[in-house]
Design a protein around this motif. Structure first.
Motif, PDB file in Angstrom:
ATOM      1  N   ARG A   2      42.492  55.325  27.637  1.00 38.79           N
ATOM      2  CA  ARG A   2      42.287  54.598  28.880  1.00 38.79           C
ATOM      3  C   ARG A   2      43.512  53.732  29.154  1.00 38.79           C
ATOM      4  NH1 ARG A   2      39.729  49.150  29.454  1.00 38.79           N
ATOM      5  NH2 ARG A   2      39.842  48.821  31.690  1.00 38.79           N
ATOM      6  N   LEU A   6      45.829  53.814  32.388  1.00 32.78           N
ATOM      7  CA  LEU A   6      46.006  52.552  33.099  1.00 32.78           C
ATOM      8  C   LEU A   6      47.482  52.216  33.237  1.00 32.78           C
ATOM      9  CD1 LEU A   6      43.466  49.814  32.019  1.00 32.78           C
ATOM     10  CD2 LEU A   6      43.944  50.702  34.278  1.00 32.78           C
ATOM     11  N   ASN A   9      48.988  54.284  35.865  1.00 33.88           N
ATOM     12  CA  ASN A   9      48.553  53.778  37.158  1.00 33.88           C
ATOM     13  C   ASN A   9      49.320  52.527  37.556  1.00 33.88           C
ATOM     14  OD1 ASN A   9      46.569  54.824  38.931  1.00 33.88           O
ATOM     15  ND2 ASN A   9      45.190  54.933  37.180  1.00 33.88           N
ATOM     16  N   PHE A  10      49.441  51.632  36.592  1.00 34.51           N
ATOM     17  CA  PHE A  10      50.109  50.365  36.865  1.00 34.51           C
ATOM     18  C   PHE A  10      51.599  50.570  37.105  1.00 34.51           C
ATOM     19  CE2 PHE A  10      47.790  46.461  36.761  1.00 34.51           C
ATOM     20  CZ  PHE A  10      46.530  46.862  36.364  1.00 34.51           C
ATOM     21  N   ARG A  13      51.957  51.717  40.530  1.00 34.75           N
ATOM     22  CA  ARG A  13      51.713  50.607  41.441  1.00 34.75           C
ATOM     23  C   ARG A  13      52.887  49.630  41.435  1.00 34.75           C
ATOM     24  NH1 ARG A  13      46.370  46.819  41.801  1.00 34.75           N
ATOM     25  NH2 ARG A  13      47.220  45.077  40.688  1.00 34.75           N
ATOM     26  N   ARG A  16      55.686  50.946  43.452  1.00 29.51           N
ATOM     27  CA  ARG A  16      55.383  50.801  44.873  1.00 29.51           C
ATOM     28  C   ARG A  16      55.442  49.349  45.300  1.00 29.51           C
ATOM     29  NH1 ARG A  16      50.550  53.374  47.425  1.00 29.51           N
ATOM     30  NH2 ARG A  16      51.612  52.242  49.058  1.00 29.51           N
ATOM     31  N   ASN A  17      54.942  48.451  44.453  1.00 28.12           N
ATOM     32  CA  ASN A  17      54.975  47.026  44.774  1.00 28.12           C
ATOM     33  C   ASN A  17      56.379  46.544  45.071  1.00 28.12           C
ATOM     34  OD1 ASN A  17      52.323  46.659  44.485  1.00 28.12           O
ATOM     35  ND2 ASN A  17      52.406  45.411  42.643  1.00 28.12           N
ATOM     36  N   LEU A 103      41.441  43.938  30.942  1.00 27.65           N
ATOM     37  CA  LEU A 103      42.378  45.039  30.743  1.00 27.65           C
ATOM     38  C   LEU A 103      43.297  44.682  29.598  1.00 27.65           C
ATOM     39  CD1 LEU A 103      45.273  45.247  33.364  1.00 27.65           C
ATOM     40  CD2 LEU A 103      44.155  43.147  32.749  1.00 27.65           C
TER      41      LEU A 103
END
Lengths: 262, 416
Positions: A2, A6, A9-10, A13, A16-17, A103
């Protein structure tokens, strides 16, 4: 498992941030080192007339010209320093997430480091190919090996990222101090000059600089300059792993107290 | 693997659970704390938020967590959902937790609702395939229309809650934890959530709910835990605990006034010397079961020896009047006991007050029953687990409809 998904994913992100809402999008990430390259090349080649000096000091290292020489040091350095300075402040920046969502906090550091390193890796590969097309004798065939070296650097960066980000929670000045230290580190690493032009005692001191291995190895692999002794390669790997281990230990120990001090 | 053990029994087990925050005032405190932690020592100087919590939540249970602000409810939820790390004791959780701890936690304001769903579902441990599969379901549940493609920063707080709840609902957690967030949603969404939670509980789900709405707590939970300044003050059946909590709370609001009133009444023309509820004269609230007998006796001092009028009132502890009557209304006698001292006594044979906290107010009035001179208040707690609403049970009877003549016929019959 997981944690891994994660982290991915982060990382996505995070990338993109950084460029969400910026005018140039992700392009700036590639342009910024290019601008630095232009500035440094101009300063060193035309103002300081450094080329001949380097050549006199170390024929082998700068044989292919100053710009390719600089590229091999500058890209890894920009990736290295950006990843470290960014990941150092990642915990306070995500304080909202830390106090509200369960998390594994390591994910935040991994994502920040991953975003910086992957972006600049793209830039690095792009400029290597561009230079090869330009006619610079770059051994593109060695790129996969260079990638391994880059990965090894990622271990070192991750270790420092864990270490500094955990300490930053308690000592908030660390981020600022680090920015200055990074500049010092930049000029004491063989980025703008080959180690060989340093006078004798300092030349050996550079062996203690954990970063100096990476530009030199890149040059050895891609520019065909003098290859690094296997002992030094091994030592660099050990150092990277040791720093990573230290970072993880410190991070884990302080992890449960982050929310108290954020 | 942990799934199977979770199926059968204990979901949450907390033992000696405690949380304290370090006191950090000076810059040097942070550094000292850092060095102490690195050396592997525990923080010494700390503010305790939760202390020695022992707690078990079994699969299928629904537990409400109540308490005043700052009692440690949210901290406890955060410890259970592993957002915070306990500073003492431990908590074990078997199974997947879905926690709605704070408004918009885990949402990124710059991203659209759709993207945030993916991110926060990933945070709850859903794989990207599962997320893709459940995305339509989540969007439908959130029901925020075209806003789903707008950045979350443009959402109202209600929409944020809708989205958050929709994601948690879709993860089908073993344990659902929500912290007062439902209060933000509008009426229809609250109903939707309550309905969803009820279905979830029926299908064997487990709930841990923090709310200041006793209505929600009593509707959704069978058990309750009352946290008071970081320790468990009471736990057990939801009605017992909420009633104890409510009477404590309501009484707390009204304790200051009566004492002062008594002191000021010294030297008044009429003043109340004492009040006995069922022969108890101490200040502690009297505990009765619904339907018990209540006897109120009072002693009044009259400065000039004139006969006082005694009035009594029963108010719910939030000061809503329930019933009031005076001796002159009923034509009751206030008897002279010794010079200047009068006694009055009134009995309620079967008190029809519903469970809750009440206050009995005794007043001393002048002979004409016009001027109020003195007041004494006593607490009264009615225990019981009735689910009736309101303050009193009105005498009533249910009639089976088929025993009645046909409704339409009877209306037709009485109309002319």
């Amino acid at each position: 498992m997981r944690a891994l998904s994660l982290a991915l994913n982060f990382t996505r992100r995070e990338i993109r941030n950084r460029y969400l809402g910026s005018f140039s999008g992700g392009l700036w990430a590639l342009l910024q080192p290019l601008m630095q390259l232009a500035v440094y090349s101009f300063v060193f080649v035309y103002i300081f007339k450094a080329g001949p000096i380097f050549k006199a000091g170390a024929q082998n290292a700068v044989a292919t010209g100053f710009v390719p020489f600089l590229v091999m040091g500058l890209w890894p350095w920009i990736a290295f320093s950006e990843a470290i300075t960014r990941s150092t402040t990642v915990l306070p920046e995500n304080a909202g997430l830390i106090g509200k969502v369960a998390l594994p906090r390591e994910v935040l550091v991994i994502a920040s480091v991953g975003a910086s390193l992957s972006l600049h890796l793209l830039g690095f590969i792009a400029i290597c190919i561009a230079m090869a097309l330009w006619g610079t004798p770059i051994q593109l065939i060695m790129l996969p090996l260079a990638l391994l070296v880059y990965l090894q650097m990622a271990l070192l960066v991750l270790g420092l990222g864990f270490l500094f980000s955990a300490l930053q929670v308690f000592v908030r000045d660390l981020g600022q101090v680090l920015t200055q230290l990074m500049m010092l580190w930049q000029f004491t690493s063989p980025i703008f000059y080959p180690r060989e032009i340093l006078p004798e005692p300092y030349r050996d001191w550079m062996g203690f600089n954990p970063f100096s291995y990476y530009p030199e190895q890149m040059r050895a692999l891609l520019l065909g300059s003098e290859s690094i002794a296997p002992g030094a390669c091994f030592a660099a790997l050990i150092v990277a792993l040791a720093v990573l281990a230290l970072g993880i230990v410190v991070f884990r120990r302080l992890d449960s107290h982050f929310e108290d001090f954020l | 693997m942990s799934k199977s053990s979770a199926k059968t029994g204990l979901l949450v087990q907390a033992h000696g659970l405690g949380k304290s925050y370090p006191k950090v005032f000076h810059r040097s405190d942070r550094l000292r704390a850092l060095l102490r932690l690195l050396a592997g020592r525990r923080e010494v100087d700390a503010t305790t938020v939760l202390h020695d919590i022992n707690l078990e939540v079994w699969r299928g249970q629904s537990v409400g967590l109540i308490g005043e602000n700052g009692a440690g409810k949210s901290t406890l939820l955060k410890l259970i959902s592993r957002v915070l790390t306990p500073s003492a004791g431990n908590v074990k959780v078997h199974g997947r937790i879905g926690a709605l701890l704070e408004l918009g936690a885990g949402f990124h304001p710059e991203y659209s609702g759709r993207e945030n769903i993916a991110m926060s579902a990933a945070l709850y441990g859903l794989s990207s395939d599962e997320i893709r599969l459940r995305l339509p379901e989540i969007i439908e549940f959130a029901d925020i229309g075209h806003y789903i493609d707008e950045p979350v920063k443009h959402y109202s707080s209600g929409m944020v809650v809708r989205l958050g709840f929709a994601v948690v609902a879709a993860t089908r957690p073993d344990l659902l934890i929500t912290d007062e967030v439902l209060a933000v949603g509008d009426e229809s969404f609250q109903k939707k959530c309550v309905r969803w939670i009820e279905e979830y509980l029926e299908s064997g789900g487990t709930l841990l709910l923090v709310s200041h709405s006793m209505y929600h707590i009593q509707k959704l939970c069978k058990h309750a835990i009352w946290l008071k300044s970081g320790v468990i003050s009471a736990q057990g059946d939801v009605f017992d605990v909420t009633q104890a909590y409510l009477s404590y709370h309501e009484r707390k609001n009204t304790t200051q006034a009566p004492q002062r009133a008594v002191v000021e009444a010294q030297g008044m023309e009429f003043h109340l010397l004492d009040v006995w509820l069922n022969d108890e004269s101490h200040e502690m609230p009297l505990l009765l079961e619904h339907g018990d007998e209540l006897r109120i006796r009072t002693k009044v001092h009259s400065r000039d020896g004139r006969v006082p009028v005694v009035m009594l009132g029963i108010v719910r502890a939030d000061s809503t009047p329930v019933y009031g009557v005076s001796s002159d209304m009923d034509g009751a006698e206030v008897t002279l006991q010794s010079p200047g001292i009068y006694m009055a006594e009134v009995h309620f044979p079967a008190l029809c007050l519903l469970p809750g906290g009440y206050t009995v107010r005794m007043h001393a009035l002048d002979t004409e029953g016009v001027r109020l001179f003195d007041t004494i208040e006593r607490g009264l707690t009615i225990r019981g687990s009735s689910r009736e609403l309101g303050m009193v049970r009105l005498p009533h009877r249910w009639i089976a409809p088929n025993a009645l003549p046909n409704a339409a016929d009877s209306r037709a019959g009485t109309a002319p």
